[in-house]
Structures are given as structure tokens and as C-alpha cells.
Design an enzyme around this catalytic site. Structure first.
Site, short mmCIF file in Angstrom:
data_model
loop_
_atom_site.label_atom_id
_atom_site.label_comp_id
_atom_site.label_asym_id
_atom_site.label_seq_id
_atom_site.Cartn_x
_atom_site.Cartn_y
_atom_site.Cartn_z
N TYR A 10 -31.37 -30.52 -34.28
CA TYR A 10 -30.62 -30.41 -32.87
C TYR A 10 -29.15 -30.88 -33.00
O TYR A 10 -28.31 -30.00 -32.75
CB TYR A 10 -31.46 -30.75 -31.67
CG TYR A 10 -30.55 -30.36 -30.30
CD1 TYR A 10 -30.85 -29.21 -29.74
CD2 TYR A 10 -29.81 -31.49 -29.92
CE1 TYR A 10 -29.86 -28.87 -28.50
CE2 TYR A 10 -29.15 -31.03 -28.63
CZ TYR A 10 -29.41 -29.92 -28.00
OH TYR A 10 -28.66 -29.76 -26.90
N ASP A 30 -28.41 -13.03 -22.34
CA ASP A 30 -29.14 -13.99 -22.39
C ASP A 30 -30.45 -13.15 -22.94
O ASP A 30 -30.51 -11.99 -22.78
CB ASP A 30 -29.92 -14.57 -21.00
CG ASP A 30 -30.89 -15.78 -21.07
OD1 ASP A 30 -30.06 -16.83 -20.71
OD2 ASP A 30 -31.71 -15.94 -21.46
N LYS A 81 -25.40 -28.90 -33.43
CA LYS A 81 -24.16 -29.16 -31.95
C LYS A 81 -23.05 -29.76 -32.97
O LYS A 81 -21.89 -29.56 -32.58
CB LYS A 81 -24.84 -30.03 -31.34
CG LYS A 81 -26.06 -29.62 -30.53
CD LYS A 81 -25.43 -28.20 -29.94
CE LYS A 81 -26.70 -27.52 -28.88
NZ LYS A 81 -25.81 -26.29 -28.29
#
Ligand code: NAP
Length: 274
Positions: free
Chosen positions: A160, A33, A164
Site C-alpha cells: 500500500y 467509481d 502511494k
């Protein structure tokens, strides 16, 4: 058997829930992360920014320094497409960050003698009309500069789903090739609906998209919980899913079924009502 998994976006939301689920199952999980502390207060193993080529290389090298074998990768790091979000960042983190991590760890996945990758797609692919298909095309052509500059001409919300869809399609297109399934590595994706995480909290606070979230349709009448995505991800990672290759599993409490009761659309199947 104890397996070694890699989860990015591990400090929050679905990534964190996936880490917990896999660790509860007795597995070793290496976390990635940009944030150095996980939800449980523990340290993230590899702190790296997946938005940039340098950060992606650091992420891959960081994992490789910790293990020679990886049984599964869940590239969950992502950013939402909201008001004020840089659309180019959405492309770079969501698509190119995920693909680079998976590609970089291909040797360690192949070394497992049976491994899996589960990408985080989204049901916005089928639920949101009008998203930018050109951005998805450029992602699949591996042209980050062009994908970023095309994304920059539109709103992040329209980019977005592009990022995806491209992930789900990449898993299908590449997943059947020798370097993946031929090396024993299954590539699949999940398409969650609205799940209660920091990302959807950001959406709720958005002046444009916040009010729309309240009318989001589900058959179960509530938003999802991160652990409800983690469990199906763990299944897809496991040998129990040995026949699942190139699939995109919608996990959305019925939203996609409500919006697209007959799917794929365009087939002559009617009338279908009893
Ligand atoms: P989240 O709670 O916001 O977690 C995302 C994590 O990714 C955060 O820890 C974030 O760090 C990290 N991250 C963001 N940019 C990064 C970067 N450049 N490099 C490294 N790490 C980075 O989001 P979530 O809802 O769990 O989402 C997880 C995945 O599921 C995402 O790919 C998302 O698109 C997808 N998804 C979510 C939903 C949903 O409803 N929640 C639905 C469909 C799909 P920071 O906190 O520092 O930003």
C-alpha cells in the site's frame, strides 16, 4: 467561475466528501467509481473498474463523452492493504488506475487553460517502515506486470505505501514536464493520515491491523474526517494554489511531525532542542 472536475472513488469516503465540497462551491463534478450509487444516493456518472486496463479505458472514454474540458482530476479510488487483500490489486487500483485516469484525461486538462490534479498519497509513506521499495520503482517504470508480480511476493500492507509513494513521486517527476506544467496542469498530491471512512472501518475490523489502529499517534488526538481532506484538495485544485507544483501535502493531524520532527532526515542540524 464554474469549473468541471473529475473525482474517482466518488461513491465513498474522501472521494465523496470532495465531490460534495466542490459541488457546494458551485462546480460541476463528474463522478467515477465501480459502485453505481453515491453516498448521497445520486448516480455515479461513469461506472468503471479502475483495476483493469479495459475498465480504465472505459472510465476515460466515459468522462470524455461528458465533457471536452476538465479543470481538475482527483483520482481517489483506492483499496487498503489489509489481511487477505490481494497485493497486486493494491498496485493496480491505487497506482495504475490513478495514473491511467489522469494520463487519459491530459487532453481535456490541457484544454482548460489552467488545471490541476491532486493524487491521494498517504502518510504511511513516512509512517510505516519497511515497505516494498521495488514495487514503487516498478510502478514508476510503468511496468504493471512486474509491479504486480513483485507485490504478490509480499503482504498487501507492505505494498500500500509503495503504491502511494509512487503516486507522489510520479506527480513530482512528471509534473515539471512540458506535457503537464507546460500545458498549464499542476500535479500535486496529498498524504492523509487516518481518516474515518469505509477503508479505515475495514482496517478496524482487521485481526492484525485493527488493534494497532488504536495506538496511531496524532497531535490532535483524533482521526481525521473526510471533509478535512476534501477542503485542502479543493484548495490545491483552485487557482489560489497556482504556485504549488509537485508538492505532497501531509494532512494528518500532526502524525508525520510526531514521527519525523526534523525532516528531511539525515542533515547535520543538531542540537535542536532549546
Ligand atoms: P473508501 O471510503 O473505501 O472509498 C474508496 C472508493 O474507491 C470506494 O467507493 C470504492 O468502491 C472505490 N474503488 C475501489 N476500487 C475501485 C476500482 N477498482 N475501480 C473503481 N473504484 C474503486 O476509501 P477512502 O478512505 O475514502 O480512500 C480514498 C483514497 O484516499 C484512497 O486512495 C485511499 O488509499 C486514500 N487514503 C485514505 C486514508 C484513510 O485513512 N481513509 C488515508 C490515506 C489515504 P467500493 O466501495 O466498491 O470498493
Amino acid at each position: 467561475m464554474t469549473r468541471t472536475y473529475v473525482v474517482s472513488g466518488a461513491a465513498s469516503g474522501i472521494g465523496a466528501a470532495t465531490v460534495t465540497h466542490l459541488r457546494d462551491g458551485g462546480h460541476r463534478v463528474l463522478t467515477v467509481d465501480r459502485t453505481s450509487t453515491g453516498l448521497d444516493g445520486g448516480s455515479i456518472d461513469v461506472v468503471a473498474d479502475l483495476a483493469t486496463p479495459v475498465g480504465r479505458a472505459e472510465a476515460v472514454a466515459g468522462v470524455q463523452a461528458l465533457t471536452d474540458v476538465v479543470h481538475g482530476v482527483v483520482p481517489a479510488a483506492g483499496v487498503g492493504g489489509f489481511t487477505g487483500t490481494d497485493p497486486a490489486l493494491v498496485v493496480s487500483v491505487n497506482y495504475f488506475g490513478a495514473i491511467a485516469l489522469v494520463r487519459g484525461l491530459q487532453p481535456q486538462l490541457a484544454a482548460a487553460g489552467g488545471a490541476a490534479v491532486v493524487f491521494l498519497a498517504s502518510n504511511s509513506i513516512t509512517g510505516m517502515p519497511g515497505w516494498n521499495a521495488e514495487v514503487a520503482t516498478l510502478c514508476l517504470r510503468d511496468d504493471e506486470d512486474a509491479a504486480r508480480s513483485t507485490a504478490a511476493t509480499t503482504e498487501a500492507v507492505m505494498v500500500y505505501p509503495s503504491s502511494k509513494a509512487a503516486l507522489a513521486w510520479w506527480a513530482r517527476r512528471e509534473g515539471v514536464k512540458p506535457e503537464w506544467i507546460g500545458a498549464g496542469v499542476r500535479l500535486n498530491s496529498v498524504a492523509p493520515g487516518k481518516v474515518t471512512t469505509a477503508m479505515t472501518a475495514e482496517m478496524a475490523a482487521d485481526p492484525v491491523f485493527g488493534p494497532l489502529g488504536d495506538s496511531y499517534p496524532t497531535a490532535i488526538g483524533r482521526d481525521g474526517r473526510p471533509e478535512e481532506i476534501a477542503a485542502p484538495i479543493a484548495f490545491l485544485l483552485s487557482p489560489a494554489a497556482s504556485l504549488v507544483v509537485g508538492a505532497c501535502l501531509f494532512i494528518d493531524g500532526g502524525t508525520d511531525a510526531i514521527l519525523h520532527p526534523i525532516s528531511p532526515e539525515g542533515w547535520e542540524v543538531g542540537p535542536v532542542e532549546p
